[in-house]
Design a protein around this motif. Structure first.
Motif, mmCIF file in Angstrom:
data_model
loop_
_atom_site.group_PDB
_atom_site.id
_atom_site.type_symbol
_atom_site.label_atom_id
_atom_site.label_comp_id
_atom_site.label_asym_id
_atom_site.label_seq_id
_atom_site.Cartn_x
_atom_site.Cartn_y
_atom_site.Cartn_z
ATOM 1 N N SER A 131 0.839 -1.208 0.000
ATOM 2 C CA SER A 131 0.000 0.000 0.000
ATOM 3 C C SER A 131 0.869 1.250 0.000
ATOM 4 O O SER A 131 1.062 1.876 -1.049
ATOM 5 N N LEU A 132 1.418 1.618 1.148
ATOM 6 C CA LEU A 132 2.192 2.850 1.253
ATOM 7 C C LEU A 132 3.575 2.691 0.627
ATOM 8 O O LEU A 132 4.284 1.717 0.891
ATOM 9 N N THR A 133 3.948 3.657 -0.224
ATOM 10 C CA THR A 133 5.292 3.717 -0.792
ATOM 11 C C THR A 133 5.999 4.925 -0.196
ATOM 12 O O THR A 133 5.496 6.048 -0.267
ATOM 13 N N ALA A 134 7.145 4.706 0.409
ATOM 14 C CA ALA A 134 7.927 5.787 1.013
ATOM 15 C C ALA A 134 9.306 5.820 0.367
ATOM 16 O O ALA A 134 9.923 4.779 0.144
ATOM 17 N N VAL A 135 9.775 7.019 0.048
ATOM 18 C CA VAL A 135 11.088 7.200 -0.568
ATOM 19 C C VAL A 135 11.878 8.199 0.263
ATOM 20 O O VAL A 135 11.369 9.274 0.609
ATOM 21 N N THR A 136 13.118 7.850 0.584
ATOM 22 C CA THR A 136 14.005 8.762 1.301
ATOM 23 C C THR A 136 15.278 8.962 0.494
ATOM 24 O O THR A 136 15.898 7.999 0.038
ATOM 25 N N LEU A 137 15.642 10.221 0.311
ATOM 26 C CA LEU A 137 16.878 10.593 -0.366
ATOM 27 C C LEU A 137 17.814 11.220 0.665
ATOM 28 O O LEU A 137 17.418 12.134 1.391
ATOM 29 N N GLU A 138 19.043 10.708 0.744
ATOM 30 C CA GLU A 138 20.051 11.255 1.646
ATOM 31 C C GLU A 138 21.241 11.739 0.835
ATOM 32 O O GLU A 138 21.596 11.118 -0.173
ATOM 33 N N THR A 139 21.874 12.823 1.268
ATOM 34 C CA THR A 139 23.087 13.291 0.608
ATOM 35 C C THR A 139 24.231 13.342 1.605
ATOM 36 O O THR A 139 24.035 13.586 2.804
ATOM 37 N N TYR A 140 25.451 13.125 1.102
ATOM 38 C CA TYR A 140 26.639 12.998 1.938
ATOM 39 C C TYR A 140 27.701 14.025 1.561
ATOM 40 O O TYR A 140 28.893 13.770 1.697
ATOM 41 N N SER A 141 27.260 15.182 1.107
ATOM 42 C CA SER A 141 28.188 16.249 0.741
ATOM 43 C C SER A 141 27.626 17.588 1.197
ATOM 44 O O SER A 141 26.407 17.764 1.283
ATOM 45 N N ASP A 142 28.526 18.533 1.450
ATOM 46 C CA ASP A 142 28.086 19.864 1.864
ATOM 47 C C ASP A 142 28.110 20.877 0.719
ATOM 48 O O ASP A 142 27.974 22.083 0.948
ATOM 49 N N VAL A 143 28.276 20.428 -0.528
ATOM 50 C CA VAL A 143 28.388 21.382 -1.643
ATOM 51 C C VAL A 143 27.071 22.098 -1.932
ATOM 52 O O VAL A 143 27.049 23.070 -2.689
ATOM 53 N N TRP A 144 25.980 21.650 -1.326
ATOM 54 C CA TRP A 144 24.675 22.301 -1.497
ATOM 55 C C TRP A 144 24.466 23.415 -0.477
ATOM 56 O O TRP A 144 23.403 24.042 -0.465
ATOM 57 N N LEU A 145 25.448 23.644 0.399
ATOM 58 C CA LEU A 145 25.320 24.598 1.491
ATOM 59 C C LEU A 145 26.077 25.888 1.189
ATOM 60 O O LEU A 145 27.090 25.874 0.484
ATOM 61 N N THR A 146 25.606 27.001 1.760
ATOM 62 C CA THR A 146 26.303 28.278 1.591
ATOM 63 C C THR A 146 27.597 28.333 2.388
ATOM 64 O O THR A 146 28.489 29.123 2.078
ATOM 65 N N MET A 147 27.688 27.525 3.433
ATOM 66 C CA MET A 147 28.930 27.375 4.187
ATOM 67 C C MET A 147 29.239 25.901 4.303
ATOM 68 O O MET A 147 28.321 25.093 4.471
ATOM 69 N N ASP A 148 30.512 25.519 4.195
ATOM 70 C CA ASP A 148 30.825 24.104 4.297
ATOM 71 C C ASP A 148 30.779 23.663 5.757
ATOM 72 O O ASP A 148 30.550 24.467 6.671
ATOM 73 N N THR A 149 30.970 22.375 5.983
ATOM 74 C CA THR A 149 30.812 21.830 7.334
ATOM 75 C C THR A 149 32.024 22.106 8.226
ATOM 76 O O THR A 149 32.080 21.621 9.350
ATOM 77 N N ARG A 150 32.953 22.908 7.719
ATOM 78 C CA ARG A 150 34.043 23.431 8.556
ATOM 79 C C ARG A 150 33.901 24.943 8.731
ATOM 80 O O ARG A 150 34.862 25.639 9.050
ATOM 81 N N ASP A 151 32.676 25.451 8.470
ATOM 82 C CA ASP A 151 32.294 26.843 8.766
ATOM 83 C C ASP A 151 32.917 27.868 7.822
ATOM 84 O O ASP A 151 33.111 29.028 8.197
ATOM 85 N N ARG A 152 33.203 27.475 6.570
ATOM 86 C CA ARG A 152 33.777 28.415 5.605
ATOM 87 C C ARG A 152 32.753 28.718 4.519
ATOM 88 O O ARG A 152 32.120 27.810 3.977
ATOM 89 N N GLN A 154 31.140 29.337 1.024
ATOM 90 C CA GLN A 154 31.479 28.733 -0.273
ATOM 91 C C GLN A 154 30.378 29.061 -1.298
ATOM 92 O O GLN A 154 29.740 28.156 -1.857
ATOM 93 N N ILE A 155 30.193 30.321 -1.552
ATOM 94 C CA ILE A 155 29.088 30.755 -2.398
ATOM 95 C C ILE A 155 29.252 30.271 -3.839
ATOM 96 O O ILE A 155 28.283 29.852 -4.479
ATOM 97 N N ALA A 156 30.466 30.303 -4.378
ATOM 98 C CA ALA A 156 30.658 29.860 -5.766
ATOM 99 C C ALA A 156 30.316 28.376 -5.904
ATOM 100 O O ALA A 156 29.670 27.965 -6.876
ATOM 101 N N THR A 157 30.736 27.560 -4.937
ATOM 102 C CA THR A 157 30.412 26.130 -4.961
ATOM 103 C C THR A 157 28.904 25.926 -4.805
ATOM 104 O O THR A 157 28.299 25.108 -5.515
ATOM 105 N N TYR A 158 28.294 26.659 -3.901
ATOM 106 C CA TYR A 158 26.839 26.590 -3.704
ATOM 107 C C TYR A 158 26.112 26.942 -5.000
ATOM 108 O O TYR A 158 25.171 26.235 -5.414
ATOM 109 N N ASP A 159 26.533 28.015 -5.661
ATOM 110 C CA ASP A 159 25.859 28.462 -6.883
ATOM 111 C C ASP A 159 25.942 27.424 -7.996
ATOM 112 O O ASP A 159 25.044 27.327 -8.837
ATOM 113 N N GLU A 160 27.020 26.636 -8.024
ATOM 114 C CA GLU A 160 27.175 25.638 -9.079
ATOM 115 C C GLU A 160 26.380 24.365 -8.797
ATOM 116 O O GLU A 160 26.023 23.645 -9.732
ATOM 117 N N ASN A 161 26.108 24.053 -7.528
ATOM 118 C CA ASN A 161 25.521 22.759 -7.187
ATOM 119 C C ASN A 161 24.097 22.823 -6.648
ATOM 120 O O ASN A 161 23.276 21.962 -6.978
#
Length: 338
Positions: A131-152, A154-161
């Motif tokens: 009956s119920l169909t559930a889909v989960t998508l997980e990502t393992y990179s910070d390139v989708w963020l305005t700041m990386d996971t070390r607090d820097r 990264q707008i150019a990287t964010y804009d590309e990804n």
């Protein structure tokens, strides 16, 4: 930075129209979601698929399980392993849950370069009691963020990804006929329906979340399957280190290092290389234990490793003499960034 725990996730839930669905729909939906990621340029072949079927009455009761199935170009051709697994699942009787999980390699870009991670996404598609169909998508990179996971920032990287991730989420929602439920805020970021919240507005939840959480998690994963031993060099140091790059064919798997001033040594897996990096790292750690058993100081152990024959799958040392790095933290940065 590439992580071993998800940076964020999104879940879609689509109930059947009352007529029920075939259990193999989990396979079809997972493949369709992968096609969306590939179409927008963030997933690349070949995804690796695992399938588990459990009884609803007792989730410890595994009715069917397969791992390591490839997502081929024509996945539901009757001759493929994935198609055969789907047919076996459809033949099962009773109430059960089908879980299809895909580990998806993918590409991201920085200005002027493209990079690949062996696990940029995972897709999980579940069918509950036909009956119920559930889909989960997980990502393992910070390139989708305005700041990386070390607090820097990264707008150019964010804009590309980030626009490609937003497009993928939109197309998956259209495919499934419902909007996603973003995952909770986590140590890295806050998912939204279109990607991630701008971390610059309220600041990160933790200072240097990648260094605080990812580095210890990688170490635990690396050492978890090794037997206990007293023949160990110190695992950490604040001082400069010397290292060799470990490479298998054209892919860097990680870095074996030593800090002579503190008699420390170890292996930093290149997270983007996926499980192969951890498999190779375990082999190099075992060799370091042997060097410690022989009484070699850490730097002598590094040079001793360069003289030993290598086994298949462990990689080879790229340099003839060790390179220098100002700190172990800097080497960890290299191992996690690309």
């Amino acid at each position: 930075m590439i992580t071993t725990d998800p940076v964020g996730d999104w879940t879609w839930e689509a109930a059947s129209d009352g007529r029920g669905v075939q259990p193999s729909r989990a396979f079809e939906v997972a493949a369709a979601v992968w096609n969306v990621l590939a179409r927008v340029g963030i997933a690349t072949p070949v995804a690796e698929v695992g399938v588990t079927v459990r009884s609803v009455g007792d989730m410890r009761d595994v009715l069917f399980e397969e791992t390591g199935l490839p997502l081929e170009s024509e996945p539901f051709d009757p001759r493929t392993a994935l198609s055969r697994a789907a047919s076996q699942v459809d033949s099962l009787q009773g109430d059960f849950v089908v879980a299809v999980r895909m580990r998806c390699p993918g590409m991201w870009t920085v200005p002027g370069a493209r990079h690949r991670a062996e696990q940029l996404f995972t897709i999980q598609a579940d069918v509950w009691k036909r009956s119920l169909t559930a889909v989960t998508l997980e990502t393992y990179s910070d390139v989708w963020l305005t700041m990386d996971t070390r607090d820097r920032e990264q707008i150019a990287t964010y804009d590309e990804n980030a626009p490609r991730l937003a497009l993928a989420l939109k197309e998956i929602s259209e495919l499934l006929g419902c909007a996603p439920t973003p995952g909770d805020e986590n140590r890295y970021a806050t998912p939204t329906e279109t990607g991630f919240a701008d971390i610059r507005i309220e600041g990160p939840a933790y200072v240097d979340a990648w260094g605080t959480f990812e580095v210890p998690a990688r170490s635990r994963r690396l050492r978890s399957s090794l037997p206990p031993s007293e023949d160990e060099y110190a695992e950490t140091t604040e001082l400069p280190v010397h290292y060799f790059t470990v490479q298998d064919e054209a892919q860097v798997l990680g870095y074996v290092w030593a800090a002579p001033a503190e008699n420390a040594a170890g292996f930093e897996p290149r997270t983007a290389a996926g499980e192969r990096a951890f498999e190779a790292g375990r082999a190099w750690l075992l060799q370091l234990r042997e060097a410690h058993r022989l009484g070699l100081p850490a730097m002598d152990a590094l040079n001793w490793l360069a003289q030993q024959p290598t086994s298949s799958g462990t990689g080879r040392l790229l340099e003839k003499t060790p390179r220098s790095c100002p700190s172990l933290d800097s080497l960890e940065e290299i191992s996690g960034r690309w």
